[in-house]
Design an enzyme around this catalytic site. Structure first.
Site, PDB file in Angstrom:
ATOM      1  N   HIS A 122       4.856  -2.135   5.444  1.00 41.64           N
ATOM      2  CA  HIS A 122       4.079  -1.122   4.736  1.00 41.64           C
ATOM      3  C   HIS A 122       4.699  -0.902   3.358  1.00 41.64           C
ATOM      4  O   HIS A 122       5.866  -1.142   3.139  1.00 41.64           O
ATOM      5  CB  HIS A 122       4.105   0.182   5.539  1.00 41.64           C
ATOM      6  CG  HIS A 122       3.438   1.328   4.861  1.00 41.64           C
ATOM      7  ND1 HIS A 122       4.145   2.286   4.163  1.00 41.64           N
ATOM      8  CD2 HIS A 122       2.139   1.679   4.771  1.00 41.64           C
ATOM      9  CE1 HIS A 122       3.305   3.177   3.671  1.00 41.64           C
ATOM     10  NE2 HIS A 122       2.088   2.830   4.028  1.00 41.64           N
ATOM     11  N   LYS A 136      -9.876   3.928   4.162  1.00 47.67           N
ATOM     12  CA  LYS A 136      -9.508   5.088   4.954  1.00 47.67           C
ATOM     13  C   LYS A 136     -10.689   5.545   5.815  1.00 47.67           C
ATOM     14  O   LYS A 136     -11.850   5.471   5.394  1.00 47.67           O
ATOM     15  CB  LYS A 136      -9.060   6.237   4.048  1.00 47.67           C
ATOM     16  CG  LYS A 136      -7.864   5.902   3.179  1.00 47.67           C
ATOM     17  CD  LYS A 136      -6.644   5.590   4.003  1.00 47.67           C
ATOM     18  CE  LYS A 136      -5.423   5.330   3.143  1.00 47.67           C
ATOM     19  NZ  LYS A 136      -4.234   4.969   3.954  1.00 47.67           N
TER      20      LYS A 136
END
Length: 388
Positions: A321, A183
């Site tokens: 995803h 991230k």
């Protein structure tokens, strides 16, 4: 052949994970059991699914609209021409009755979760793993044995240090993965770059690392990160901004020569087509990452794949995803570039079968009929509660 019942429950994820925009402390997911009157080994065939991760449980829409429509439908209108299995296109059309165009995410997740549960039931009725059924229908019968998987990790955790982040990435590599994602956007750019450089000392090369901003950035930060990240040669820069901001996506692409990735926050074929056409995504290098259970399900995903192929995209540039057993089957069945993996996060909802082990970054596809949730002991206990 008919759908006898559809049951849903909301389950909290109870996670302290955070990305650049929000934490998962309140996140829930809908678990669905679709009960049929088809018998296998003396028991009714039941299909299971959940609405992936990152979007809240959607049981209200299911109970108020979509489940009643399917239960009211004439059973003959929901099966295929020879009556041997359900027809997912007909089931999808039934759920979409009296629905206004647009506003997709209000219903696409609820519909998609039920539709994926239907596919689990369909593969069990056919007595094959879901990936094999999908390969027969959507990939010319080319059946895969394994799928490339990368780890979605590098989350922002309370009190975590850069050394902790490096240790996490070492664990993923030691487990058999060859590519990881981390991230960005939750800290100032300079601090994020220190985290990135620390991870690169572990993974070795930029092509083994992707970064994910979770749509955090407005124009100034998006372009600053794009400029700063470009020299590292990363595998991709994911979700740099809102994917519906086509002008900004196009501007980022003009400043960032390596690969971009987007799509997990789009819920219809038309939205994905608009991103590909007007967001200046490049079919020769960029990645599209739709979450099928959140985007009307697998039958609609097949239409999206066909649309992208018409625009020059190769299936190897598509990565569903989700980081779960559903996306693993979809990647294998459609012959896609790979799938995400969430080892050790999201509790029972992350990862694959209990005995799944990556070898050189590839995970073997399950052999059980259907999706194979039965081989995920913690998750299957949750699902079984709907029918016991």
């Amino acid at each position: 052949m008919r759908i006898v019942d559809i049951r849903e429950t909301a389950v909290p994820l109870r996670s302290s994970l955070a990305n650049s925009g929000f934490d998962f402390s309140e996140m829930t997911t809908s678990v669905v059991a679709l009960v049929t009157d088809v018998m296998r080994e003396g028991r009714p065939v039941v299909g299971f699914a959940f609405n992936s991760t990152g979007r809240y449980a959607c049981g209200a829409q299911m109970r108020e609209r979509f489940i009643p429509r399917l239960k009211r439908a004439d059973a003959a209108t929901l099966v295929d021409a020879d009556g041997c299995n359900f027809d997912p296109g007909k089931v999808l059309a039934c759920m979409l009755q009296r629905e206004k165009s647009g506003g997709h995410s209000e219903r696409s997740i609820a519909i998609g979760t039920i539709e994926v549960a239907l596919w689990d039931a369909m593969a069990k009725i056919a007595e094959v793993p879901l990936h094999r059924l999908l390969a027969e229908r959507y990939n010319g019968g080319k059946v895969a044995c394994e799928v490339f998987c990368y780890v979605g990790g590098g989350w922002y955790l309370p009190g975590a240090t850069i050394a902790d982040l490096q240790d996490e990435m070492r664990r993923h590599l030691d487990a058999g993965y060859t590519m990881v994602k981390m991230k960005i956007g939750g800290l100032p750019l300079a601090e994020d770059l220190r985290r990135l450089e620390a991870v690169l000392t572990v993974v070795g090369r930029g092509e083994r690392l992707a970064v994910d901003a979770n749509c955090k950035f407005a124009r100034a930060d998006a372009l600053a990160y794009a400029q700063a990240l470009a020299p590292y040669g990363l595998r991709w820069f994911e979700e740099p901004c809102d994917p519906l901001d086509y002008a900004l996506m196009a501007e980022i692409a003009s400043h960032y020569a390596p690969s971009l990735a987007s799509g997990e926050n789009l819920f219809s074929t038309q939205d994905v087509e608009n991103l590909a056409r007007f967001g200046a995504l490049r079919a020769d290098r960029d990645i599209i990452q739709i979450d099928p259970p959140q985007s009307y399900g697998i039958a609609q995903y097949a239409r999206t794949v066909a649309m992208l192929e018409d625009h020059g995209w190769k299936r190897t540039s598509l990565f569903p995803h989700g980081g779960n057993q559903m996306s693993l089957h979809i990647a294998g069945g459609f012959g896609l570039g790979g799938a995400e993996s969430y080892p050790g996060v999201f509790g029972a909802f992350g990862g694959f079968a209990d005995d799944a082990r990556p070898i050189d970054g590839r995970v073997r596809l399950p052999d059980l009929p259907g999706i194979g949730f039965e081989a995920q002991s913690a998750l299957y206990r949750i699902m079984r509660e709907l029918i016991d």
